[in-house]
Design a protein around this motif. Structure first.
Motif, mmCIF file in Angstrom:
data_model
loop_
_atom_site.group_PDB
_atom_site.id
_atom_site.type_symbol
_atom_site.label_atom_id
_atom_site.label_comp_id
_atom_site.label_asym_id
_atom_site.label_seq_id
_atom_site.Cartn_x
_atom_site.Cartn_y
_atom_site.Cartn_z
ATOM 1 N N ALA A 140 0.826 -1.210 0.000
ATOM 2 C CA ALA A 140 0.000 0.000 0.000
ATOM 3 C C ALA A 140 0.860 1.260 0.000
ATOM 4 O O ALA A 140 0.515 2.260 -0.647
ATOM 5 N N LEU A 141 1.977 1.228 0.714
ATOM 6 C CA LEU A 141 2.879 2.381 0.709
ATOM 7 C C LEU A 141 3.391 2.673 -0.697
ATOM 8 O O LEU A 141 3.527 3.834 -1.104
ATOM 9 N N GLU A 142 3.676 1.617 -1.446
ATOM 10 C CA GLU A 142 4.210 1.784 -2.794
ATOM 11 C C GLU A 142 3.139 2.240 -3.783
ATOM 12 O O GLU A 142 3.414 3.049 -4.675
ATOM 13 N N GLN A 143 1.916 1.755 -3.603
ATOM 14 C CA GLN A 143 0.897 1.939 -4.637
ATOM 15 C C GLN A 143 -0.126 3.027 -4.340
ATOM 16 O O GLN A 143 -0.808 3.489 -5.259
ATOM 17 N N SER A 144 -0.257 3.436 -3.073
ATOM 18 C CA SER A 144 -1.335 4.364 -2.708
ATOM 19 C C SER A 144 -0.781 5.653 -2.101
ATOM 20 O O SER A 144 -0.381 5.671 -0.934
ATOM 21 N N PRO A 145 -0.767 6.751 -2.856
ATOM 22 C CA PRO A 145 -0.320 8.032 -2.291
ATOM 23 C C PRO A 145 -1.160 8.474 -1.094
ATOM 24 O O PRO A 145 -0.632 9.045 -0.137
ATOM 25 N N SER A 146 -2.470 8.207 -1.133
ATOM 26 C CA SER A 146 -3.329 8.633 -0.022
ATOM 27 C C SER A 146 -3.005 7.848 1.247
ATOM 28 O O SER A 146 -3.044 8.405 2.356
ATOM 29 N N PHE A 147 -2.674 6.564 1.116
ATOM 30 C CA PHE A 147 -2.292 5.781 2.288
ATOM 31 C C PHE A 147 -0.950 6.263 2.830
ATOM 32 O O PHE A 147 -0.761 6.357 4.042
ATOM 33 N N ARG A 148 -0.015 6.598 1.945
ATOM 34 C CA ARG A 148 1.273 7.139 2.396
ATOM 35 C C ARG A 148 1.069 8.414 3.197
ATOM 36 O O ARG A 148 1.690 8.613 4.242
ATOM 37 N N ARG A 149 0.196 9.293 2.699
ATOM 38 C CA ARG A 149 -0.066 10.544 3.421
ATOM 39 C C ARG A 149 -0.663 10.263 4.794
ATOM 40 O O ARG A 149 -0.316 10.917 5.784
ATOM 41 N N LEU A 150 -1.574 9.292 4.870
ATOM 42 C CA LEU A 150 -2.182 8.929 6.154
ATOM 43 C C LEU A 150 -1.123 8.428 7.128
ATOM 44 O O LEU A 150 -1.081 8.845 8.293
ATOM 45 N N VAL A 151 -0.255 7.539 6.662
ATOM 46 C CA VAL A 151 0.777 6.964 7.530
ATOM 47 C C VAL A 151 1.723 8.041 8.037
ATOM 48 O O VAL A 151 2.014 8.121 9.242
ATOM 49 N N PHE A 152 2.192 8.912 7.146
ATOM 50 C CA PHE A 152 3.166 9.919 7.567
ATOM 51 C C PHE A 152 2.518 11.015 8.411
ATOM 52 O O PHE A 152 3.165 11.564 9.311
ATOM 53 N N ALA A 153 1.244 11.323 8.152
ATOM 54 C CA ALA A 153 0.544 12.292 9.000
ATOM 55 C C ALA A 153 0.378 11.738 10.410
ATOM 56 O O ALA A 153 0.611 12.443 11.406
ATOM 57 N N SER A 154 -0.015 10.466 10.518
ATOM 58 C CA SER A 154 -0.167 9.830 11.829
ATOM 59 C C SER A 154 1.175 9.750 12.544
ATOM 60 O O SER A 154 1.271 9.987 13.753
ATOM 61 N N LEU A 155 2.217 9.436 11.783
ATOM 62 C CA LEU A 155 3.559 9.346 12.351
ATOM 63 C C LEU A 155 4.005 10.702 12.889
ATOM 64 O O LEU A 155 4.536 10.806 14.001
ATOM 65 N N GLY A 156 3.760 11.753 12.121
ATOM 66 C CA GLY A 156 4.155 13.091 12.554
ATOM 67 C C GLY A 156 3.417 13.539 13.801
ATOM 68 O O GLY A 156 4.017 14.106 14.726
ATOM 69 N N GLU A 157 2.111 13.288 13.858
ATOM 70 C CA GLU A 157 1.319 13.684 15.023
ATOM 71 C C GLU A 157 1.789 12.958 16.279
ATOM 72 O O GLU A 157 1.928 13.557 17.351
ATOM 73 N N ARG A 158 2.037 11.657 16.157
ATOM 74 C CA ARG A 158 2.435 10.882 17.326
ATOM 75 C C ARG A 158 3.846 11.249 17.778
ATOM 76 O O ARG A 158 4.136 11.304 18.977
ATOM 77 N N LEU A 159 4.745 11.525 16.830
ATOM 78 C CA LEU A 159 6.098 11.939 17.198
ATOM 79 C C LEU A 159 6.075 13.273 17.937
ATOM 80 O O LEU A 159 6.823 13.470 18.903
ATOM 81 N N ALA A 160 5.210 14.183 17.495
ATOM 82 C CA ALA A 160 5.091 15.472 18.179
ATOM 83 C C ALA A 160 4.600 15.273 19.609
ATOM 84 O O ALA A 160 5.109 15.903 20.550
ATOM 85 N N ALA A 161 3.611 14.390 19.789
ATOM 86 C CA ALA A 161 3.097 14.116 21.134
ATOM 87 C C ALA A 161 4.162 13.443 21.996
ATOM 88 O O ALA A 161 4.292 13.735 23.192
ATOM 89 N N LEU A 162 4.946 12.551 21.387
ATOM 90 C CA LEU A 162 6.003 11.870 22.128
ATOM 91 C C LEU A 162 7.088 12.854 22.556
ATOM 92 O O LEU A 162 7.598 12.790 23.683
ATOM 93 N N MET A 163 7.442 13.787 21.677
ATOM 94 C CA MET A 163 8.432 14.801 22.033
ATOM 95 C C MET A 163 7.920 15.685 23.168
ATOM 96 O O MET A 163 8.681 16.076 24.062
#
Length: 203
Positions: free
Chosen positions: A103-126
């Protein structure tokens, strides 16, 4: 139950749904990550065991959250470094690693979801790390007490200590002080907030 984002809903047929009771360990240190986790309902606490044998809670996953450590393990092909356990009965979606990578390779919308979730959680962790490093015990404890948004808390001193990165004995002493000030009342496994405004002034 929080609605699934469209990119993940499109992959629902490839996901496994897990139903877990409260108190169920989901991941342990050194365990291989099986896939991308998304919380449908319930709550999962992710904690790290320190060298002195004390657990520090890193973050909690609520409905609509994904696990940043699981995602980073999938990216780096590395084992899970912490412990994840349910604090409430949970329903989770698990997208297996092979489907996640596809899905990461084939779906730009899924990539955006994953990286947005990753960014939000990293900010909360920091923010959590910054709080542990620089905020006073009283400030961290007040924030943890106020976070649920209601006056009746079913929580132990040990659980609060894990959430704020402190020792149970320290938390017990500060709670006793808060109680003497008339800000809260204490009973076994239960805390009742009596003066939330006083606690907010500690933040």
């Amino acid at each position: 139950m929080t609605p699934l984002p469209a990119p993940l809903a499109d992959l629902r047929q490839y996901c496994h749904q897990l139903e877990l009771p409260a108190g169920q360990q989901l991941m342990s240190p050194g365990q291989a990550c099986q896939g991308f986790i998304w919380v449908l309902s319930g709550q999962v606490a992710v904690s790290l065991l320190g060298r002195q044998g004390r657990d520090v809670e890193l973050y909690r996953l609520n409905p609509g959250d994904s696990c940043v450590l699981t995602t980073s393990c999938l990216f780096g092909n590395s084992p899970f470094p912490a412990t994840a356990a349910t604090t409430r009965p949970c329903r989770l979606l698990l997208l297996p690693e092979a489907e996640f990578n596809r899905a990461l390779e084939q779906s730009p919308s899924f990539r955006r979801l994953v990286f947005a979730s990753l960014g939000e959680r990293l900010a909360a962790l920091m923010a959590q790390i910054e709080s542990i490093a620089f905020d006073s015990i009283d400030s961290r404890l007040a924030r943890a007490l106020l976070a649920p948004g209601h006056d009746e808390l079913a929580v132990t001193h040990e659980q609060l200590a894990q959430r704020i990165g402190s020792a149970r004995e320290v938390v017990s002493r500060r709670l006793s002080h808060f109680s003497r000030q008339g800000w809260l009342s204490l009973s076994r496994g239960h805390i009742r907030l009596l003066n939330a405004d006083a606690l907010r002034r500690l933040l």
